[in-house]
Write an enzyme that holds these catalytic residues in place. Structure first.
Site, PDB file in Angstrom:
ATOM      1  N   ARG A  45       0.827  -1.213   0.000  1.00 41.76           N
ATOM      2  CA  ARG A  45       0.000   0.000   0.000  1.00 41.76           C
ATOM      3  C   ARG A  45       0.860   1.263   0.000  1.00 41.76           C
ATOM      4  O   ARG A  45       0.359   2.362   0.216  1.00 41.76           O
ATOM      5  CB  ARG A  45      -0.958   0.002   1.193  1.00 41.76           C
ATOM      6  N   TYR A  78       1.054  -1.351  -4.907  1.00 40.22           N
ATOM      7  CA  TYR A  78      -0.189  -1.193  -5.684  1.00 40.22           C
ATOM      8  C   TYR A  78      -0.632   0.268  -5.774  1.00 40.22           C
ATOM      9  O   TYR A  78      -1.336   0.642  -6.706  1.00 40.22           O
ATOM     10  CB  TYR A  78      -1.329  -1.983  -5.023  1.00 40.22           C
ATOM     11  N   HIS A 115       2.217  -2.179 -12.056  1.00 43.46           N
ATOM     12  CA  HIS A 115       0.926  -2.077 -12.736  1.00 43.46           C
ATOM     13  C   HIS A 115       0.931  -0.743 -13.477  1.00 43.46           C
ATOM     14  O   HIS A 115       1.125   0.296 -12.832  1.00 43.46           O
ATOM     15  CB  HIS A 115      -0.210  -2.132 -11.717  1.00 43.46           C
ATOM     16  N   GLU A 150       3.055  -4.925 -16.251  1.00 44.73           N
ATOM     17  CA  GLU A 150       2.255  -6.135 -16.068  1.00 44.73           C
ATOM     18  C   GLU A 150       0.993  -6.064 -16.914  1.00 44.73           C
ATOM     19  O   GLU A 150       0.333  -5.020 -16.979  1.00 44.73           O
ATOM     20  CB  GLU A 150       1.901  -6.297 -14.570  1.00 44.73           C
ATOM     21  N   ASP A 184       0.701 -11.926 -16.883  1.00 41.81           N
ATOM     22  CA  ASP A 184      -0.059 -12.523 -15.770  1.00 41.81           C
ATOM     23  C   ASP A 184      -1.224 -13.333 -16.356  1.00 41.81           C
ATOM     24  O   ASP A 184      -2.124 -12.767 -16.996  1.00 41.81           O
ATOM     25  CB  ASP A 184      -0.566 -11.403 -14.840  1.00 41.81           C
ATOM     26  N   HIS A 187      -4.740 -12.326 -15.215  1.00 41.82           N
ATOM     27  CA  HIS A 187      -5.137 -11.017 -15.743  1.00 41.82           C
ATOM     28  C   HIS A 187      -5.479 -11.081 -17.230  1.00 41.82           C
ATOM     29  O   HIS A 187      -6.479 -10.517 -17.670  1.00 41.82           O
ATOM     30  CB  HIS A 187      -4.009  -9.998 -15.537  1.00 41.82           C
ATOM     31  N   HIS A 219       3.450 -14.330 -14.467  1.00 43.06           N
ATOM     32  CA  HIS A 219       2.740 -14.547 -13.206  1.00 43.06           C
ATOM     33  C   HIS A 219       1.779 -15.698 -13.456  1.00 43.06           C
ATOM     34  O   HIS A 219       0.839 -15.561 -14.247  1.00 43.06           O
ATOM     35  CB  HIS A 219       1.967 -13.295 -12.780  1.00 43.06           C
ATOM     36  N   ASP A 232      -9.978  -9.882 -11.967  1.00 46.12           N
ATOM     37  CA  ASP A 232      -8.703  -9.988 -11.259  1.00 46.12           C
ATOM     38  C   ASP A 232      -8.826 -10.616  -9.868  1.00 46.12           C
ATOM     39  O   ASP A 232      -8.503  -9.979  -8.869  1.00 46.12           O
ATOM     40  CB  ASP A 232      -8.028  -8.599 -11.167  1.00 46.12           C
ATOM     41  N   HIS A 234      -7.383 -14.005  -8.212  1.00 47.25           N
ATOM     42  CA  HIS A 234      -6.530 -15.169  -8.469  1.00 47.25           C
ATOM     43  C   HIS A 234      -7.095 -16.406  -7.767  1.00 47.25           C
ATOM     44  O   HIS A 234      -7.716 -16.292  -6.719  1.00 47.25           O
ATOM     45  CB  HIS A 234      -5.105 -14.933  -7.961  1.00 47.25           C
ATOM     46  N   GLU A 264       1.237 -16.365  -7.741  1.00 54.29           N
ATOM     47  CA  GLU A 264       0.615 -15.344  -6.870  1.00 54.29           C
ATOM     48  C   GLU A 264      -0.763 -15.848  -6.486  1.00 54.29           C
ATOM     49  O   GLU A 264      -1.757 -15.128  -6.571  1.00 54.29           O
ATOM     50  CB  GLU A 264       0.461 -14.020  -7.626  1.00 54.29           C
TER      51      GLU A 264
HETATM   52 ZN    ZN Z   1      -3.889  -9.796  -9.930  1.00 51.09          ZN
HETATM   53 FE    FE Z   2       0.339 -10.471 -11.188  1.00 49.54          FE
HETATM   54 FE    FE Z   3       0.859  -7.413  -9.896  1.00 44.86          FE
END
Ligand code: ZN
Ligand code: FE
Ligand code: FE
Length: 285
Positions: A45, A78, A115, A150, A184, A187, A219, A232, A234, A264
């Protein structure tokens, strides 16, 4: 050590907590059968980064060399958003990015994944140009780190939910040999690329738009949702809508098989990752 190459190889690891430093992450990676890992450069964060401990890093570099470790991935927080409509957030993000790149250099040849950002109402075109402009300000031609955009699920105003947007960013970055893509699987699937029914088609499309060589890491995640859901979320490998057969095709795909694969997936503990890594190793052809 001779004969190593007779064995089936995969570069695989998972996301690890950075607490305890690089030597600690190395030890946990070895414990679960990994030869790479990903970590957050600071609290996901945002917030203050930890002090760099040179002794810890030197020790890690020695161990990773001795144990044939693959490249490791640093993941940006993030909260970083290089294309927010708010200027102070863009500036804050650029400062974090720049500080992270300096720190990540202490482990030479790292990958730094981020990201791309959310345009928060400005539109994709403005967002893309802000991201590229920021990258040109923070990436140094002499750095050893490769910065990875990503692939995103495309939720909300996220940039990078389609290959063309990622290509437009790359086209506007000056130092092209310091930039790449982290693919990913959750994603890409959630964004609407049907890797379940046409993995080859998706990779060919990626190749024709961006160039397959730009993928520097994967990923490896299953998805709780269906293709195109833009959600999104996972899922554990083999327990989602992508499934173990497609995951197996991904790790064995000639375009991808030599890349570092990072899990992940939602796990309660390290044992969960250890089990997943041995499942994946059992699928190497
Ligand atoms: Zn994700
Ligand atoms: Fe990822
Ligand atoms: Fe990521």
């Amino acid at each position: 050590m001779t004969g190593r190459h007779l064995y089936k190889m995969i570069n695989i690891g998972c996301h690890l907590s950075s607490s305890g430093g690089f030597t600690s992450m190395f030890n946990r990676a070895i414990e679960i059968g990994a030869n790479t890992f990903q970590y957050f450069t600071r609290n996901p964060r945002g917030g203050v980064a930890k002090e760099i401990n040179k002794e810890d890093i030197d020790n890690f570099l020695k161990l990773s060399f001795q144990n044939n470790f693959s490249k490791i991935i640093a993941h940006a927080p993030y909260t970083l958003n290089l294309c927010s409509s708010k200027e102070y957030i863009r500036n804050f993000s650029k400062n974090i990015f720049s500080d992270d790149l300096l720190r990540v250099e202490s482990v030479p040849d790292s990958l730094y994944n981020f990201h791309p950002g959310s345009h928060t109402g400005q539109g994709a075109e403005v967002g893309i140009s802000q991201i590229a402009k920021a990258l040109n300000e923070v990436i140094k031609p002499n750095q050893t780190t490769t910065v990875l955009l990503e692939t995103m699920a495309g939720k909300g105003s996220e940039i990078g939910g389609n290959f063309k947007e990622l290509k437009q960013i790359i086209d506007n970055v000056d130092v092209k040999d310091k930039i790449g893509i982290c693919f990913d699987t959750c994603h890409v699937f959630d964004a609407g690329y049907d890797i379940v029914n046409d993995l080859d088609g998706v990779l060919k499309e990626f190749d024709s738009i961006i160039g397959i060589d730009m993928i520097k890491a994967v990923h490896l995640n299953d998805s709780k949702n269906i293709c195109g859901s833009k959600k999104d979320r996972h899922e554990k490998i083999g327990q989602g809508n992508i499934g173990i057969d497609v995951i197996s095709s991904i790790i064995n795909h000639p375009y991808l098989k030599n890349l570092p694969f990072i899990l992940e997936t939602p796990q309660e503990d390290l044992q969960g990752y250890a089990d997943e890594i041995s499942l994946i190793k059992s699928k190497i052809k």
